[in-house]
Design a protein around this motif. Structure first.
Motif, mmCIF file in Angstrom:
data_model
loop_
_atom_site.group_PDB
_atom_site.id
_atom_site.type_symbol
_atom_site.label_atom_id
_atom_site.label_comp_id
_atom_site.label_asym_id
_atom_site.label_seq_id
_atom_site.Cartn_x
_atom_site.Cartn_y
_atom_site.Cartn_z
ATOM 1 N N ILE A 37 6.840 48.893 42.382
ATOM 2 C CA ILE A 37 6.360 47.523 42.186
ATOM 3 C C ILE A 37 5.777 47.389 40.785
ATOM 4 C CG2 ILE A 37 4.768 45.743 42.990
ATOM 5 C CD1 ILE A 37 4.845 47.150 45.742
ATOM 6 N N ARG A 38 6.305 46.443 40.026
ATOM 7 C CA ARG A 38 5.788 46.142 38.700
ATOM 8 C C ARG A 38 4.823 44.963 38.794
ATOM 9 N NH1 ARG A 38 6.542 50.228 35.060
ATOM 10 N NH2 ARG A 38 8.686 50.994 35.145
ATOM 11 N N VAL A 39 3.658 45.108 38.177
ATOM 12 C CA VAL A 39 2.680 44.027 38.095
ATOM 13 C C VAL A 39 2.380 43.813 36.617
ATOM 14 C CG1 VAL A 39 0.435 43.167 38.854
ATOM 15 C CG2 VAL A 39 1.687 44.784 40.299
ATOM 16 N N LEU A 40 2.751 42.660 36.101
ATOM 17 C CA LEU A 40 2.690 42.402 34.671
ATOM 18 C C LEU A 40 1.912 41.117 34.387
ATOM 19 C CD1 LEU A 40 6.495 42.934 33.945
ATOM 20 C CD2 LEU A 40 4.694 44.688 33.916
ATOM 21 N N ARG A 41 1.099 41.146 33.346
ATOM 22 C CA ARG A 41 0.511 39.901 32.841
ATOM 23 C C ARG A 41 1.323 39.461 31.642
ATOM 24 N NH1 ARG A 41 -4.692 41.048 31.111
ATOM 25 N NH2 ARG A 41 -4.158 40.877 28.908
ATOM 26 N N LEU A 42 1.852 38.246 31.714
ATOM 27 C CA LEU A 42 2.680 37.702 30.653
ATOM 28 C C LEU A 42 1.959 36.562 29.957
ATOM 29 C CD1 LEU A 42 6.191 37.465 32.395
ATOM 30 C CD2 LEU A 42 5.117 39.453 31.287
ATOM 31 N N GLY A 43 2.141 36.473 28.645
ATOM 32 C CA GLY A 43 1.661 35.327 27.894
ATOM 33 C C GLY A 43 2.759 34.284 27.796
ATOM 34 N N THR A 44 2.423 33.029 28.096
ATOM 35 C CA THR A 44 3.373 31.925 28.009
ATOM 36 C C THR A 44 2.720 30.768 27.260
ATOM 37 O OG1 THR A 44 2.758 30.643 29.989
ATOM 38 C CG2 THR A 44 4.119 32.617 30.328
ATOM 39 N N SER A 45 3.510 29.749 26.982
ATOM 40 C CA SER A 45 2.970 28.580 26.282
ATOM 41 C C SER A 45 1.938 27.852 27.121
ATOM 42 C CB SER A 45 4.111 27.621 25.914
ATOM 43 O OG SER A 45 4.775 27.168 27.085
ATOM 44 N N ARG A 46 1.954 28.098 28.434
ATOM 45 C CA ARG A 46 0.991 27.451 29.338
ATOM 46 C C ARG A 46 -0.162 28.370 29.704
ATOM 47 N NH1 ARG A 46 5.396 25.671 33.696
ATOM 48 N NH2 ARG A 46 6.361 27.556 32.831
ATOM 49 N N GLY A 47 -0.248 29.516 29.047
ATOM 50 C CA GLY A 47 -1.313 30.460 29.349
ATOM 51 C C GLY A 47 -0.784 31.660 30.112
ATOM 52 N N PRO A 48 -1.668 32.621 30.409
ATOM 53 C CA PRO A 48 -1.221 33.851 31.064
ATOM 54 C C PRO A 48 -0.821 33.621 32.525
ATOM 55 C CG PRO A 48 -3.611 33.814 30.883
ATOM 56 C CD PRO A 48 -3.110 32.625 30.118
ATOM 57 N N VAL A 49 0.153 34.388 32.974
ATOM 58 C CA VAL A 49 0.584 34.387 34.380
ATOM 59 C C VAL A 49 0.742 35.831 34.816
ATOM 60 C CG1 VAL A 49 1.789 32.178 34.171
ATOM 61 C CG2 VAL A 49 3.052 34.325 33.830
ATOM 62 N N VAL A 50 0.792 36.043 36.123
ATOM 63 C CA VAL A 50 1.007 37.377 36.684
ATOM 64 C C VAL A 50 2.370 37.414 37.351
ATOM 65 C CG1 VAL A 50 0.233 39.066 38.401
ATOM 66 C CG2 VAL A 50 -1.443 37.850 36.997
ATOM 67 N N VAL A 51 3.120 38.453 37.043
ATOM 68 C CA VAL A 51 4.454 38.651 37.618
ATOM 69 C C VAL A 51 4.436 39.913 38.463
ATOM 70 C CG1 VAL A 51 6.843 39.290 37.093
ATOM 71 C CG2 VAL A 51 5.716 37.456 35.812
ATOM 72 N N LYS A 52 4.986 39.819 39.666
ATOM 73 C CA LYS A 52 5.275 40.995 40.478
ATOM 74 C C LYS A 52 6.779 41.077 40.655
ATOM 75 C CE LYS A 52 1.287 42.064 43.358
ATOM 76 N NZ LYS A 52 0.846 42.252 44.755
ATOM 77 N N ALA A 53 7.313 42.267 40.471
ATOM 78 C CA ALA A 53 8.749 42.474 40.598
ATOM 79 C C ALA A 53 8.996 43.806 41.269
ATOM 80 C CB ALA A 53 9.422 42.444 39.230
ATOM 81 N N SER A 54 9.968 43.830 42.166
ATOM 82 C CA SER A 54 10.258 45.077 42.877
ATOM 83 C C SER A 54 11.631 45.008 43.528
ATOM 84 C CB SER A 54 9.198 45.332 43.958
ATOM 85 O OG SER A 54 9.523 46.491 44.712
ATOM 86 N N PRO A 55 12.336 46.148 43.582
ATOM 87 C CA PRO A 55 13.553 46.211 44.396
ATOM 88 C C PRO A 55 13.223 46.336 45.878
ATOM 89 C CG PRO A 55 13.146 48.323 43.363
ATOM 90 C CD PRO A 55 12.111 47.381 42.809
ATOM 91 N N THR A 56 11.946 46.634 46.183
ATOM 92 C CA THR A 56 11.498 46.680 47.586
ATOM 93 C C THR A 56 11.181 45.249 47.988
ATOM 94 O OG1 THR A 56 10.540 48.850 47.127
ATOM 95 C CG2 THR A 56 9.911 47.776 49.198
ATOM 96 N N LEU A 57 12.159 44.538 48.509
ATOM 97 C CA LEU A 57 12.069 43.093 48.626
ATOM 98 C C LEU A 57 11.001 42.629 49.615
ATOM 99 C CD1 LEU A 57 15.843 42.090 48.523
ATOM 100 C CD2 LEU A 57 14.212 42.292 46.642
ATOM 101 N N HIS A 58 10.737 43.409 50.672
ATOM 102 C CA HIS A 58 9.828 42.893 51.691
ATOM 103 C C HIS A 58 8.438 42.663 51.134
ATOM 104 C CE1 HIS A 58 9.218 47.313 52.059
ATOM 105 N NE2 HIS A 58 7.968 46.976 52.304
ATOM 106 N N HIS A 59 7.998 43.478 50.170
ATOM 107 C CA HIS A 59 6.669 43.301 49.584
ATOM 108 C C HIS A 59 6.584 41.954 48.863
ATOM 109 C CE1 HIS A 59 2.868 45.009 47.901
ATOM 110 N NE2 HIS A 59 3.111 44.103 46.971
ATOM 111 N N ILE A 60 7.592 41.640 48.066
ATOM 112 C CA ILE A 60 7.620 40.383 47.336
ATOM 113 C C ILE A 60 7.772 39.210 48.289
ATOM 114 C CG2 ILE A 60 8.818 39.069 45.560
ATOM 115 C CD1 ILE A 60 7.297 41.564 44.542
ATOM 116 N N GLN A 61 8.606 39.366 49.295
ATOM 117 C CA GLN A 61 8.813 38.278 50.250
ATOM 118 C C GLN A 61 7.542 37.954 51.022
ATOM 119 O OE1 GLN A 61 12.157 39.937 52.347
ATOM 120 N NE2 GLN A 61 13.649 39.228 50.831
ATOM 121 N N ARG A 62 6.760 38.985 51.370
ATOM 122 C CA ARG A 62 5.482 38.737 52.045
ATOM 123 C C ARG A 62 4.520 37.992 51.131
ATOM 124 N NH1 ARG A 62 5.593 44.432 54.673
ATOM 125 N NH2 ARG A 62 4.600 45.063 52.725
ATOM 126 N N GLU A 63 4.526 38.371 49.851
ATOM 127 C CA GLU A 63 3.640 37.704 48.892
ATOM 128 C C GLU A 63 3.998 36.223 48.762
ATOM 129 O OE1 GLU A 63 0.750 38.536 45.436
ATOM 130 O OE2 GLU A 63 1.912 40.110 46.401
#
Length: 282
Positions: A37-63
């Motif tokens: 599971i990747r947890v990343l803080r990204l900078g965007t034009s609208r301010g920071p956001v948090v991204v979660k990414a994973s090939p383990t889909l059930h974790h992301i789907q629950r979120e």
């Protein structure tokens, strides 16, 4: 060394982020190195956001489901869903300022636990009653007992078997639950507590969210239990059957899961949990 998005995300995930966010920059990799599971803080034009990414889909789907169905009552005390694609294993949420309560000056603060109890009371909304939870939990405990045969003291495992055999199933009300409710998933900012990480959220009896707190904090710090339960408004002693099952389920599950992923300290904490469960219930 510069980290490329391709090192952290799939091509599809990078493309989706471009569609959703426009230009973005990686500000911080906050991943904890478990379950891909990747947890990343990204900078965007609208301010920071948090991204979660994973090939383990059930974790992301629950979120994603938690943000869509469970967290609205929490308001600003939890992140908000911005974008999500369960098939791509990708979710983007608002970024909350602050630092983790675990490891910080508020980790053993009664005020932090009082606020956490208030937040959990908002999250725990009843959904439905079921007769299937106890049989399913007992079956899963039986599976963990078989898999833990060489991982815990035989007297503790036998005592657990006897407790499950003696248990009488009962109807349970299912609630929206967090699934990993403890200070490592609480943020503190200016004295205000918020909760993050809904990757284990689901519909379960309400006592399930109190098991890890009981073992990791309340046993040695009863003042934290008092602060939390007073704010929450209920005591797990009101649900002795469910409290027993979920203590067994989580202690044995910790032993087995930690062994499978090679986390020896966490495996030992599971054995300690099981010993306390046997001492209290057997």
């Amino acid at each position: 060394m510069t980290v490329s998005p391709a090192d952290l995300l799939s091509r599809e995930q990078v493309q989706l982020l471009g569609q959703w966010l426009g230009e973005w920059d990686l500000e911080e990799d906050m991943s904890w190195g478990v379950q891909d599971i990747r947890v990343l803080r990204l900078g965007t034009s609208r301010g920071p956001v948090v991204v979660k990414a994973s090939p383990t889909l059930h974790h992301i789907q629950r979120e994603i489901r938690a943000y869509r169905q469970m967290t609205e009552p929490l308001g600003t005390r939890s992140p908000r869903l911005l974008y999500g694609d369960g098939r791509a294993g990708l979710v983007v949420s608002t970024w909350l300022p602050g630092r983790l309560v675990e490891g910080g000056p508020f980790e053993y603060s009664a005020e932090a636990f009082r606020q956490a109890g208030e937040i959990l009371a908002l999250l725990h909304r009843p959904v439905q009653e079921t007769r299937s939870y106890d049989p399913a939990a007992a079956h899963k405990i039986g599976d963990f007992l078989r898999r833990a045969g060489h991982l815990a003291p035989p007297p503790h495992l036998e005592a657990a078997r006897q407790l499950v055999r003696a248990h009488r199933p009962a109807p349970r009300t299912l609630y929206a639950t967090h699934g990993d409710y403890q200070p490592r998933n609480w943020l503190e900012d200016g004295g205000t507590v918020a909760v993050i990480d809904f990757g284990r959220a689901g519909y379960r009896p309400w006592v399930t969210d109190l098991v890890r707190l009981e073992h990791a904090y309340f046993t040695d710090h009863p003042e934290l239990r008092t602060a939390f339960l007073t704010a929450y408004g209920r005591d797990p002693a009101e649900e002795p059957g469910s409290w027993l099952l979920d203590n067994l389920l989580q202690s044995l599950g910790t032993i087995v899961w930690a062994h499978d992923v090679g986390d020896a300290p966490f495996e030992e904490s599971g054995r300690e949990m099981l010993a306390r469960v046997i001492e209290r219930f057997a």
